[in-house]
Design an enzyme around this catalytic site. Structure first.
Site, short mmCIF file in Angstrom:
data_model
loop_
_atom_site.label_atom_id
_atom_site.label_comp_id
_atom_site.label_asym_id
_atom_site.label_seq_id
_atom_site.Cartn_x
_atom_site.Cartn_y
_atom_site.Cartn_z
N TYR A 190 0.87 -1.19 0.00
CA TYR A 190 0.00 0.00 0.00
C TYR A 190 0.90 1.23 0.00
O TYR A 190 1.84 1.32 0.79
CB TYR A 190 -0.89 0.00 1.24
CG TYR A 190 -1.67 1.29 1.44
CD1 TYR A 190 -2.97 1.42 0.95
CD2 TYR A 190 -1.11 2.39 2.11
CE1 TYR A 190 -3.69 2.59 1.12
CE2 TYR A 190 -1.83 3.56 2.28
CZ TYR A 190 -3.12 3.66 1.78
OH TYR A 190 -3.82 4.82 1.94
N GLU A 246 -3.83 7.38 -3.73
CA GLU A 246 -3.84 6.11 -2.99
C GLU A 246 -3.68 4.98 -3.99
O GLU A 246 -4.54 4.79 -4.85
CB GLU A 246 -5.13 5.94 -2.19
CG GLU A 246 -5.13 4.67 -1.34
CD GLU A 246 -6.40 4.53 -0.52
OE1 GLU A 246 -6.33 4.66 0.72
OE2 GLU A 246 -7.46 4.29 -1.12
#
Length: 403
Positions: free
Chosen positions: A125, A213
């Site tokens: 991530y 993101e």
């Protein structure tokens, strides 16, 4: 402003970020052609069909009409039209859309990058956003990619890596290397992650974004680092500098009432309550919502008409609020600083008469320049509108009409 995954990936690619290649389509036939083109350019023989909506959780979400997930794998060209057809035109419900879901108008046909090789694939991530408390951008990363980062932060906060970037000097080489090292990478994958972070940060700053993101960032079996998904939020206040990015706006993904409010220069956010709010100023709007809560009601919206309220903006505000069937009363709370209260009152009366057939109570609280004159205009209008000057009076009238 949110943009779709395929648009976000195109933006990243322009800035040198390696991505999972894909082609967007809006029909099953178009999806097949996209898959053929992808096969020719990348050699992939398996394809990922991904619903394009402004919401996360698509892989776990379900299309109401067909039961298909929002992200599915097609293991041959023949499967692509069927898989795409089960998603396109359907209503996809995820944990972020709410039970009403969102209609899928486009799908992204992407290459399968989870191919076998010498080493295992690994998901990470990586995000970049503004840390308002520190006044600088922050890179957040985790080895727990592919999962909801909120869950990771709650259950295993030690797995969240944070690196703050001094805006005076920008991202430094040692910082990108530190993030890659903390992710446990080495060799080619380490070098590729450092380049990935550099390119990602450059894309973030150059596009005046408020959030990037990438979840997951994939280390492939041959140690490439790729953006498999991308969620990008562009700063609305900077879009005047990026007319090309403004063209990426998809109005069909936005709340129709919010779109309509924008046409009149109104700031509107729909909520789930029963008392509509019309105010001038964001701070006053927050205070008004508190008043409604204290009076036993629930705010149905946030609506800021700004400092130049007139009959036209008031009418537009009325129409937008009245479209919500849950609204049982409307509280107009205006502070007359730039705009005079008597002018707002006259606008309320004119808008009320023009719309007609308003069958819910309206409370108008005016304070500031010409507040007394404004209250007099409301009281002498002969309309079913209640005036108030003090905040406690307005709260009391809200409680009265709801009981």
């Amino acid at each position: 402003m949110n943009i779709h995954e395929y648009q976000a990936k195109e933006l990243l690619k322009k800035h040198g970020v390696k991505i999972q290649e894909g082609i967007v389509a809006d029909t099953a036939e178009g999806a097949l052609e996209a898959a053929k083109s992808l096969n020719a350019s990348t050699g992939t023989s398996w394809y990922v069909v991904k619903a394009q909506i402004h919401a996360g959780g698509r892989g776990k979400g379900k299309v109401q009409q067909t039961g298909s997930n929002g992200v599915v794998l097609a293991k041959s060209l023949d499967e692509v039209p069927e898989k795409a057809g089960a998603i396109l035109g359907g209503t996809l419900v995820t944990h972020q859309t709410g039970p009403e879901g969102k209609t899928v108008n486009k799908v992204l046909i992407a290459q399968d990058v989870y191919y076998p090789g010498e080493s295992e694939t690994k998901e990470f991530y990586v995000s970049i956003l503004l840390d308002r408390a520190k006044g600088c951008n922050v890179i957040m990363a985790s080895t727990e990619g592919g999962m909801d980062i909120e869950e990771v932060a709650e259950k295993t906060p030690e797995k969240i890596i944070k690196e703050w970037i001094d805006p005076r000097v920008g991202l430094q080489g040692f910082q990108a290397r530190k993030v890659a090292f903390k992710l446990g990478l080495e060799g080619k994958a380490f070098k590729d992650m450092v380049k990935f972070i550099y390119s990602l940060y450059n894309a973030y700053v150059s596009s005046d974004s408020s959030m990037f993101e990438i979840n997951p960032v994939l280390k492939t079996s041959d140690n490439q680092i790729l953006a498999v998904d991308a969620k990008v939020n562009l700063d609305d206040n900077a879009l005047m500098r990026h007319p090309d990015l403004l063209e990426l706006r998809d109005i069909s993904e936005e709340d129709p009432a919010e779109v309509e409010a924008g046409k009149y220069g109104l700031s509107y956010v729909k909520l789930d309550g029963n008392v509509g709010c019309m105010v001038n100023g964001a701070g006053l709007a927050m205070a008004t919502m508190d008043i409604i809560k204290l009076s036993g009601g629930e705010p149905a919206n946030f609506l800021d008409v700004g400092g130049t309220a007139n009959a036209e903006t008031v009418e537009a505000g009325f129409r937008i609020i009245l479209k919500d069937p849950n609204v049982k009363a409307i509280l107009i709370n205006i502070f007359g600083g730039i705009v005079r209260c008597d002018r707002v009152a006259q606008g309320v009366v004119e808008a009320y008469k023009k719309i007609g057939n308003i069958d819910i109570p309206i409370i108008v609280r005016l304070q500031g320049t010409n507040a007394t004159e404004g209250a007099q205009i409301i009281d002498e209008s002969g309309l079913a509108v209640h005036s108030a000057i003090l905040l406690k009076d307005a709260a009391g009238k809200v409680q009265e009409v709801l009981s």
